[in-house]
Design an enzyme around this catalytic site. Structure first.
Site, PDB file in Angstrom:
ATOM      1  N   GLY A 221     -10.902  -2.342 -11.766  1.00 11.78           N
ATOM      2  CA  GLY A 221     -10.602  -3.143 -12.948  1.00 11.78           C
ATOM      3  C   GLY A 221     -10.949  -4.585 -12.677  1.00 11.78           C
ATOM      4  O   GLY A 221     -11.820  -4.886 -11.837  1.00 11.78           O
ATOM      5  N   SER A 222     -10.272  -5.495 -13.349  1.00 10.11           N
ATOM      6  CA  SER A 222     -10.641  -6.907 -13.240  1.00 10.11           C
ATOM      7  C   SER A 222     -10.140  -7.515 -11.925  1.00 10.11           C
ATOM      8  O   SER A 222      -9.181  -7.028 -11.322  1.00 10.11           O
ATOM      9  CB  SER A 222     -10.055  -7.669 -14.419  1.00 10.11           C
ATOM     10  OG  SER A 222      -8.646  -7.620 -14.364  1.00 10.11           O
ATOM     11  N   THR A 223     -10.796  -8.576 -11.523  1.00  8.06           N
ATOM     12  CA  THR A 223     -10.421  -9.259 -10.281  1.00  8.06           C
ATOM     13  C   THR A 223      -8.988  -9.784 -10.383  1.00  8.06           C
ATOM     14  O   THR A 223      -8.217  -9.696  -9.419  1.00  8.06           O
ATOM     15  CB  THR A 223     -11.412 -10.419 -10.026  1.00  8.06           C
ATOM     16  OG1 THR A 223     -12.732  -9.859  -9.999  1.00  8.06           O
ATOM     17  CG2 THR A 223     -11.124 -11.121  -8.712  1.00  8.06           C
ATOM     18  N   ALA A 224      -8.627 -10.311 -11.568  1.00  3.76           N
ATOM     19  CA  ALA A 224      -7.280 -10.872 -11.740  1.00  3.76           C
ATOM     20  C   ALA A 224      -6.216  -9.803 -11.502  1.00  3.76           C
ATOM     21  O   ALA A 224      -5.230 -10.035 -10.782  1.00  3.76           O
ATOM     22  CB  ALA A 224      -7.148 -11.460 -13.144  1.00  3.76           C
ATOM     23  N   GLY A 226      -6.648  -7.036  -9.816  1.00  2.00           N
ATOM     24  CA  GLY A 226      -6.776  -6.641  -8.405  1.00  2.00           C
ATOM     25  C   GLY A 226      -5.918  -7.512  -7.494  1.00  2.00           C
ATOM     26  O   GLY A 226      -5.274  -7.019  -6.566  1.00  2.00           O
ATOM     27  N   GLU A 243     -11.914  -2.289  -6.492  1.00  2.00           N
ATOM     28  CA  GLU A 243     -13.263  -2.282  -7.091  1.00  2.00           C
ATOM     29  C   GLU A 243     -13.173  -3.170  -8.325  1.00  2.00           C
ATOM     30  O   GLU A 243     -12.681  -2.745  -9.370  1.00  2.00           O
ATOM     31  CB  GLU A 243     -13.673  -0.859  -7.499  1.00  2.00           C
ATOM     32  CG  GLU A 243     -13.757   0.148  -6.354  1.00  2.00           C
ATOM     33  CD  GLU A 243     -14.967  -0.043  -5.471  1.00  2.00           C
ATOM     34  OE1 GLU A 243     -15.828  -0.878  -5.800  1.00  2.00           O
ATOM     35  OE2 GLU A 243     -15.049   0.642  -4.440  1.00  2.00           O
ATOM     36  N   CYS A 277     -19.594  -3.062 -14.793  1.00  2.00           N
ATOM     37  CA  CYS A 277     -19.277  -3.941 -13.656  1.00  2.00           C
ATOM     38  C   CYS A 277     -20.551  -4.314 -12.902  1.00  2.00           C
ATOM     39  O   CYS A 277     -20.670  -5.420 -12.392  1.00  2.00           O
ATOM     40  CB  CYS A 277     -18.267  -3.268 -12.730  1.00  2.00           C
ATOM     41  SG  CYS A 277     -18.787  -1.656 -12.168  1.00  2.00           S
TER      42      CYS A 277
HETATM   43  P1  NAD Z   1      -7.932  -4.436 -16.130  1.00  2.00           P
HETATM   44  O1  NAD Z   1      -7.775  -5.115 -14.822  1.00  2.00           O
HETATM   45  O2  NAD Z   1      -7.422  -5.107 -17.348  1.00  2.00           O
HETATM   46  O3  NAD Z   1      -7.197  -3.021 -16.112  1.00  2.00           O
HETATM   47  C1  NAD Z   1      -7.538  -1.994 -15.191  1.00  2.00           C
HETATM   48  C2  NAD Z   1      -6.353  -1.074 -15.005  1.00  2.00           C
HETATM   49  O4  NAD Z   1      -5.287  -1.781 -14.367  1.00  2.00           O
HETATM   50  C3  NAD Z   1      -5.768  -0.516 -16.306  1.00  2.00           C
HETATM   51  O5  NAD Z   1      -5.456   0.840 -16.113  1.00  2.00           O
HETATM   52  C4  NAD Z   1      -4.511  -1.351 -16.485  1.00  2.00           C
HETATM   53  O6  NAD Z   1      -3.499  -0.697 -17.210  1.00  2.00           O
HETATM   54  C5  NAD Z   1      -4.075  -1.554 -15.050  1.00  2.00           C
HETATM   55  N1  NAD Z   1      -3.197  -2.715 -14.831  1.00  2.00           N
HETATM   56  C6  NAD Z   1      -3.144  -3.873 -15.530  1.00  2.00           C
HETATM   57  N2  NAD Z   1      -2.232  -4.707 -14.966  1.00  2.00           N
HETATM   58  C7  NAD Z   1      -1.716  -4.060 -13.890  1.00  2.00           C
HETATM   59  C8  NAD Z   1      -0.742  -4.404 -12.898  1.00  2.00           C
HETATM   60  N3  NAD Z   1      -0.127  -5.577 -12.900  1.00  2.00           N
HETATM   61  N4  NAD Z   1      -0.472  -3.504 -11.937  1.00  2.00           N
HETATM   62  C9  NAD Z   1      -1.106  -2.321 -11.911  1.00  2.00           C
HETATM   63  N5  NAD Z   1      -2.032  -1.926 -12.822  1.00  2.00           N
HETATM   64  C10 NAD Z   1      -2.325  -2.789 -13.808  1.00  2.00           C
HETATM   65  O7  NAD Z   1      -9.466  -4.087 -16.239  1.00  2.00           O
HETATM   66  P2  NAD Z   1     -10.260  -3.390 -17.448  1.00  2.00           P
HETATM   67  O8  NAD Z   1     -10.387  -4.361 -18.568  1.00  2.00           O
HETATM   68  O9  NAD Z   1      -9.687  -2.049 -17.734  1.00  2.00           O
HETATM   69  O10 NAD Z   1     -11.699  -3.140 -16.796  1.00  2.00           O
HETATM   70  C11 NAD Z   1     -12.724  -4.077 -16.831  1.00  2.00           C
HETATM   71  C12 NAD Z   1     -12.928  -4.705 -15.481  1.00  2.00           C
HETATM   72  O11 NAD Z   1     -13.129  -3.679 -14.528  1.00  2.00           O
HETATM   73  C13 NAD Z   1     -14.152  -5.594 -15.397  1.00  2.00           C
HETATM   74  O12 NAD Z   1     -13.842  -6.752 -14.671  1.00  2.00           O
HETATM   75  C14 NAD Z   1     -15.148  -4.734 -14.614  1.00  2.00           C
HETATM   76  O13 NAD Z   1     -16.130  -5.468 -13.920  1.00  2.00           O
HETATM   77  C15 NAD Z   1     -14.250  -4.003 -13.708  1.00  2.00           C
HETATM   78  N6  NAD Z   1     -14.863  -2.769 -13.217  1.00  2.00           N
HETATM   79  C16 NAD Z   1     -15.204  -2.714 -11.891  1.00  2.00           C
HETATM   80  C17 NAD Z   1     -15.820  -1.566 -11.397  1.00  2.00           C
HETATM   81  C18 NAD Z   1     -16.199  -1.457  -9.925  1.00  2.00           C
HETATM   82  O14 NAD Z   1     -16.460  -0.356  -9.494  1.00  2.00           O
HETATM   83  N7  NAD Z   1     -16.226  -2.536  -9.160  1.00  2.00           N
HETATM   84  C19 NAD Z   1     -16.074  -0.487 -12.254  1.00  2.00           C
HETATM   85  C20 NAD Z   1     -15.716  -0.591 -13.583  1.00  2.00           C
HETATM   86  C21 NAD Z   1     -15.102  -1.741 -14.053  1.00  2.00           C
END
Ligand code: NAD
Length: 498
Positions: A221-224, A226, A243, A277
């Site tokens: 998901g997003s860096t923030a 993560g 990731e 991503c």
């Molecule tokens: P996001 O970070 O908003 O959410 C990802 C997941 O994390 C969701 O299931 C969400 O419910 C969960 N989440 C949110 N806050 C949390 C917390 N505090 N604790 C635990 N879980 C929490 O990201 P998104 O908008 O779903 O995805 C888009 C991002 O993902 C983009 O930055 C993209 O580049 C990245 N991405 C990376 C890869 C990779 O392999 N590097 C692949 C796909 C997407």
């Protein structure tokens, strides 16, 4: 309208999954509480022992059956992906096909890369037999994004399962239906124990999974987010794979095949509405071919269009909040001297964003530095490929990259500070199951896919077995002075040469 209902807070609540193309409700799912999550992890502990007991062959058999079910029902899965993300069926099929390939690869290779292997014990320890093996961790929590709701989470789920772990999977709140479909398909072929479980909800549910006592968290998901996950996991020293986002560059050398490079740029930047991503966000082009390249990219983009109809090349922006980010990045680039050779701020509507190509954008603007995650791309002219490498590396991210060069592809790829690079083709590393996937810096750490992806979900176990008593004993208080003298002589002979 928002694509996801306002956050419910009380126990027993549900949330609706909406189509980003129509706002129609396409499913309703529970918001699992911390208690629900803990119960799932407890059930997974029992399931993990049973799953480990199946051994490599037993697990491979079930993973192959799962792959078969997914393959035979591909149109159904693609429809669920389209309903929840709005992407074209063909794109849903492409990510699902790649995920199927990964299941096949992981099932076939788990024993080879995780099974017991002999290591040399060395001269001093030649009475020992040394082996290493990779044991399952136990229960792995997988938290997924929505942009590739099949390919991306399955990169962690599949490899964790193949390594012998049980998995508790929380898909994105934007794509719970896809998560449920995949878990249901698995449970059809593994009905005995809840080896793969689904939990649904928002960030709080994901947060509960991080602190639930799982043996590892695989987050995409997003860096923030993560960073938040890593901080929460630190309390219990729970290891994490992160990731995260990217700002992937393409380098175009003077001798590159410009048609191929332009085609890769257009597809890499605009497919999936730029919500990739490893999507192309920046291009650095040798000054000798820059103008010709820009013209080709613009020309190839003419027929690329966002929409909900079957002829559209890509669909809506899945997260409505992202539209404002895309608009802001374009506006900032234009205010600071950039030019839109295609599109512009007005290309970003309420649901769809049409392609935007920006040139002459300052390197310190948001459009160059931050992940846009939309169908935009910046193209910059460089003096030579050294400048291209320097600019490509001048980012906090380091996920993927692409090089177009006939003579220097391998050399330039080695100099790029990214986890993955493809040469003379777009994003090809993502389709090769044996290659590890992951980034550096703000793009995260750890790897999914390939042998590294299997070992990411295993604990390394080293064993030294004494085969016979050594003529000289080193590890005993009964050791003699003459033994120490002999060891000193031996080590000098072995390592003391100038
Ligand atoms: P996001 O970070 O908003 O959410 C990802 C997941 O994390 C969701 O299931 C969400 O419910 C969960 N989440 C949110 N806050 C949390 C917390 N505090 N604790 C635990 N879980 C929490 O990201 P998104 O908008 O779903 O995805 C888009 C991002 O993902 C983009 O930055 C993209 O580049 C990245 N991405 C990376 C890869 C990779 O392999 N590097 C692949 C796909 C997407």
């Amino acid at each position: 309208m928002t694509a996801v209902q306002p956050k419910p807070t009380s126990v027993g609540e549900t949330f609706d999954s909406l189509s980003p193309a129509t706002d129609e409700v396409v499913g309703t799912y529970p918001v699992h509480t911390a208690e629900d999550v803990r119960a799932a992890v407890e059930r997974a502990r029992v399931a993990a022992e049973w799953w480990e007991g199946l051994g490599f062959a037993g697990r491979a058999d079930r993973l192959r059956q799962w792959k078969g079910v997914i393959t035979r029902r591909l149109p159904q899965l693609c429809q669920v992906v389209r309903d929840e993300t709005g992407k074209p069926i063909a794109d849903a099929q492409l990510e699902s096909v790649l995920a199927i390939e990964h299941i096949a690869w992981a099932a076939k290779h788990a024993r080879k890369y995780l099974g017991r292997q002999r290591r040399s014990a060395g001269l001093l320890m030649s009475n020992q037999a040394a082996t290493v093996e990779y044991r399952p961790l136990g229960v792995v929590g997988v938290i997924g994004p929505w942009n590739y709701p099949v390919y991306t989470p399955l990169g962690s789920v599949t490899y964790a399962l193949a390594a012998g772990n049980a998995v508790v999977f929380k898909p994105s709140e934007y794509t719970p239906g896809v998560g449920k479909w995949l878990v249901d398909a698995f449970n059809e072929v593994v009905p005995e124990q809840p080896v793969l479980q689904l939990i649904t909800g928002f960030g709080e549910t994901g947060g509960a999974l991080v602190t639930s006592g799982v043996d590892k968290i695989a987050f995409t998901g997003s860096t923030a987010t993560g960073k938040k996950i890593m901080a929460a996991a630190a309390n219990t020293l729970t290891p994490v794979v992160i990731e995260a986002g990217g700002k992937d560059p393409v380098l175009v050398d003077a001798d590159a095949n410009l048609d191929a490079a332009a085609d890769a740029t257009v597809w890499g930047a605009f497919s999936n509405s730029g919500q990739t991503c490893i999507g192309v966000e920046r291009v650095y082009v040798h000054e000798r071919v820059h103008d010709e390249f820009v013209a080709k990219v613009v020309e190839k983009s003419q027929n690329v269009r966002a929409g909900s109809d079957e002829d559209a090349q890509y669909g809506p922006v899945t997260m409505p909040s992202q539209l404002a980010v895309i608009r802001r990045h374009i506006a900032d680039a234009l205010e600071r001297g950039g030019r839109a050779v295609l599109g512009g701020v007005d290309s970003v509507g309420d649901r769809y964003a049409q392609p935007t190509i920006l040139v002459d954008v300052p390197e310190d603007s948001e459009a160059v530095r931050e992940e846009t995650f939309g169908p935009t791309v910046t193209i910059a002219k460089v003096r030579d490929m050294d400048e291209a490498v320097d600019k490509a590396n001048a980012t906090t991210y380091g996920l993927g990259s692409t090089v177009f060069s006939k003579s220097r592809g391998v050399e330039l790829a080695a100099r790029l500070r990214t986890g993955m690079t493809s040469i003379n083709a777009p994003l090809s590393f993502a389709g090769i199951a044996s290659l590890p996937f992951g980034g550096v810096g703000d793009s995260g750490f750890g790897r999914i896919h390939g042998p590294e992806g299997l070992r990411e979900f295993a604990r390394t176990k080293a064993v030294a077995r004494q085969r016979f008593t050594a003529p000289i004993t080193l590890t005993s208080f009964s050791r003699k002075e003459s033994t120490d003298a002999l060891v000193a002589k031996l080590i000098t002979v072995m390592h003391g040469k100038r």
